[in-house]
Enzyme design. Sequence first.
Site, PDB file in Angstrom:
ATOM      1  N   ASP A  55       1.911  -2.945  -2.563  1.00 60.65           N
ATOM      2  CA  ASP A  55       2.564  -3.952  -3.095  1.00 60.65           C
ATOM      3  C   ASP A  55       2.103  -4.270  -5.020  1.00 60.65           C
ATOM      4  O   ASP A  55       1.131  -4.233  -4.958  1.00 60.65           O
ATOM      5  CB  ASP A  55       2.175  -5.575  -2.355  1.00 60.65           C
ATOM      6  CG  ASP A  55       3.545  -6.833  -3.030  1.00 60.65           C
ATOM      7  OD1 ASP A  55       4.367  -6.242  -3.525  1.00 60.65           O
ATOM      8  OD2 ASP A  55       3.148  -8.065  -2.469  1.00 60.65           O
ATOM      9  N   GLY A  56       3.220  -4.606  -5.249  1.00 61.49           N
ATOM     10  CA  GLY A  56       2.500  -4.963  -6.644  1.00 61.49           C
ATOM     11  C   GLY A  56       3.265  -3.862  -8.138  1.00 61.49           C
ATOM     12  O   GLY A  56       2.990  -4.092  -9.392  1.00 61.49           O
ATOM     13  N   ARG A  79       5.588  -5.818 -10.890  1.00 62.23           N
ATOM     14  CA  ARG A  79       4.575  -6.263 -11.682  1.00 62.23           C
ATOM     15  C   ARG A  79       4.372  -5.796 -12.738  1.00 62.23           C
ATOM     16  O   ARG A  79       3.522  -5.700 -13.568  1.00 62.23           O
ATOM     17  CB  ARG A  79       3.548  -7.677 -10.838  1.00 62.23           C
ATOM     18  CG  ARG A  79       3.864  -8.465 -10.321  1.00 62.23           C
ATOM     19  CD  ARG A  79       3.815  -9.800  -9.593  1.00 62.23           C
ATOM     20  NE  ARG A  79       4.266  -8.910  -8.193  1.00 62.23           N
ATOM     21  CZ  ARG A  79       2.827  -8.983  -6.983  1.00 62.23           C
ATOM     22  NH1 ARG A  79       1.931  -9.975  -7.095  1.00 62.23           N
ATOM     23  NH2 ARG A  79       3.511  -8.970  -6.353  1.00 62.23           N
ATOM     24  N   HIS A  92       6.908   2.079  -9.282  1.00 58.88           N
ATOM     25  CA  HIS A  92       6.855   2.839  -7.545  1.00 58.88           C
ATOM     26  C   HIS A  92       6.599   4.027  -8.083  1.00 58.88           C
ATOM     27  O   HIS A  92       5.944   4.763  -7.353  1.00 58.88           O
ATOM     28  CB  HIS A  92       8.166   2.552  -7.558  1.00 58.88           C
ATOM     29  CG  HIS A  92       9.017   1.636  -6.806  1.00 58.88           C
ATOM     30  ND1 HIS A  92       8.590   0.015  -6.250  1.00 58.88           N
ATOM     31  CD2 HIS A  92      10.204   0.831  -7.079  1.00 58.88           C
ATOM     32  CE1 HIS A  92       9.142  -0.629  -6.685  1.00 58.88           C
ATOM     33  NE2 HIS A  92      10.166  -0.013  -6.827  1.00 58.88           N
ATOM     34  N   SER A 146      11.211  -1.836   3.588  1.00 61.48           N
ATOM     35  CA  SER A 146      11.006  -2.579   4.759  1.00 61.48           C
ATOM     36  C   SER A 146      11.951  -2.531   4.894  1.00 61.48           C
ATOM     37  O   SER A 146      13.106  -3.293   4.100  1.00 61.48           O
ATOM     38  CB  SER A 146      10.683  -4.185   4.470  1.00 61.48           C
ATOM     39  OG  SER A 146      11.063  -4.585   3.502  1.00 61.48           O
ATOM     40  N   THR A 147      13.007  -2.997   5.985  1.00 63.57           N
ATOM     41  CA  THR A 147      14.034  -3.184   6.598  1.00 63.57           C
ATOM     42  C   THR A 147      15.418  -4.215   5.437  1.00 63.57           C
ATOM     43  O   THR A 147      16.081  -4.463   5.266  1.00 63.57           O
ATOM     44  CB  THR A 147      14.620  -4.293   7.769  1.00 63.57           C
ATOM     45  OG1 THR A 147      13.915  -5.090   7.649  1.00 63.57           O
ATOM     46  CG2 THR A 147      14.366  -3.137   9.012  1.00 63.57           C
ATOM     47  N   LEU A 150      -5.827  13.317   9.951  1.00 66.27           N
ATOM     48  CA  LEU A 150      -5.693  12.018   9.700  1.00 66.27           C
ATOM     49  C   LEU A 150      -4.156  12.013  10.224  1.00 66.27           C
ATOM     50  O   LEU A 150      -3.764  13.027   9.958  1.00 66.27           O
ATOM     51  CB  LEU A 150      -5.662  11.952   7.777  1.00 66.27           C
ATOM     52  CG  LEU A 150      -5.403  10.265   7.340  1.00 66.27           C
ATOM     53  CD1 LEU A 150      -5.796   9.304   7.822  1.00 66.27           C
ATOM     54  CD2 LEU A 150      -4.142  10.152   6.000  1.00 66.27           C
ATOM     55  N   ARG A 198      -3.769  -5.793   1.431  1.00 60.12           N
ATOM     56  CA  ARG A 198      -2.623  -5.930   0.880  1.00 60.12           C
ATOM     57  C   ARG A 198      -3.135  -6.068  -0.276  1.00 60.12           C
ATOM     58  O   ARG A 198      -4.143  -6.455  -0.802  1.00 60.12           O
ATOM     59  CB  ARG A 198      -1.940  -7.142   1.654  1.00 60.12           C
ATOM     60  CG  ARG A 198      -0.625  -7.209   0.736  1.00 60.12           C
ATOM     61  CD  ARG A 198      -0.063  -8.958   0.628  1.00 60.12           C
ATOM     62  NE  ARG A 198       1.720  -8.314   1.204  1.00 60.12           N
ATOM     63  CZ  ARG A 198       3.248  -9.102   0.300  1.00 60.12           C
ATOM     64  NH1 ARG A 198       2.365  -8.869   2.016  1.00 60.12           N
ATOM     65  NH2 ARG A 198       3.727  -8.378  -0.243  1.00 60.12           N
ATOM     66  N   ILE A 240       2.294 -11.086   5.282  1.00 60.91           N
ATOM     67  CA  ILE A 240       2.284  -9.761   6.197  1.00 60.91           C
ATOM     68  C   ILE A 240       3.754 -10.012   6.014  1.00 60.91           C
ATOM     69  O   ILE A 240       3.879  -8.061   6.219  1.00 60.91           O
ATOM     70  CB  ILE A 240       1.880 -10.768   7.344  1.00 60.91           C
ATOM     71  CG1 ILE A 240       0.044 -10.890   7.742  1.00 60.91           C
ATOM     72  CG2 ILE A 240       2.009  -9.670   8.655  1.00 60.91           C
ATOM     73  CD1 ILE A 240      -0.710 -10.297   7.028  1.00 60.91           C
ATOM     74  N   GLU A 289      -8.888  -7.369  11.123  1.00 59.12           N
ATOM     75  CA  GLU A 289      -9.034  -7.736  10.239  1.00 59.12           C
ATOM     76  C   GLU A 289      -7.603  -7.906   8.965  1.00 59.12           C
ATOM     77  O   GLU A 289      -7.717  -6.304   8.688  1.00 59.12           O
ATOM     78  CB  GLU A 289     -10.645  -7.685   9.808  1.00 59.12           C
ATOM     79  CG  GLU A 289     -11.377  -7.297  10.558  1.00 59.12           C
ATOM     80  CD  GLU A 289     -12.047  -8.737  11.250  1.00 59.12           C
ATOM     81  OE1 GLU A 289     -12.839  -9.572   9.772  1.00 59.12           O
ATOM     82  OE2 GLU A 289     -12.380  -8.844  11.890  1.00 59.12           O
TER      83      GLU A 289
END
Length: 247
Positions: free
Chosen positions: A21-22, A25, A38, A66-67, A132, A189, A196, A208
């Site tokens: 996120d962010g 900004r 992005h 996200s949806t 991974l 996050r 969330i 956690e």
Amino acid sequence: MTIKDKIQKDKLPKHIAIIMDGNGRWAAKQGNQRIFGHEHGVESVRSTVEGATEIGIQYLTLYAFSTENWSRPHDEVNALMGLLVQAINDETEKLKEQNVRLTMIGDFASLPKDVQTKLNWSINELSKCTGLTLVLALSYSSKWEITEAIKKIAQDVKDDKLQIDNIDKDILDNYLATVGIPDPELLIRTSGENRISNFLLWQIAYSEFYFTPVLWPDFRKENLYEAICDYQNRERRFGKTSQQLVS
Ligand code: FPP
């Protein structure tokens, strides 16, 4: 001693999930369009995946779209989809060199055809990799996932493939998009938001949480390592007492 050296190799989380996120900004702070953030976020993805592979993390889930993100301005949605196609195209070879397997969770059918094609191509290219597992959450939300799971369970009960009395938490796990993937021990996050946002609600029951003010385009593998060190200093009790853990 670097932050990487401080990580205890015997206490690594198997699965780390990240709400990136962010970006908007970060771009606005520099007087730029949101897509600029992005674009720079792709470099953070690269560094984070590299960092995770270097220390032997098994699963990394990135919340990329996200949806609810479908409600953003069309230009931004289109730019993000274009960026995804480009990033998957450009990064697949490097992911293969790093032995990274790719998978996705989310409403695949809702993605534009070119994203579907590129994703399928990359997933196939990387299918033999054993390091991974990179999980891209695309057109994903927990409420979508749980609703889909309930529909499939109801259908299987109706078709006599599943008995109601046999439904337990392990059965539900098998109907989720994350089937076969262990629950994340650590959820990160970025950007200072403490939410969330409809992400892995079932799977994070005992995760956690690590919230950092760092904006996603500034996030690098060292930030990942800091989060892991913080996680390693926590006591995970799973409902038990500290004394029980000692004995
Ligand atoms: C959230 O920041 C970020 C997103 C919705 C998109 C994440 C996408 C990328 C990092 C680029 C490509 C990803 C991959 C996996 C190659 P925001 O736009 O909500 O930022 P804001 O809260 O500052 O507005």
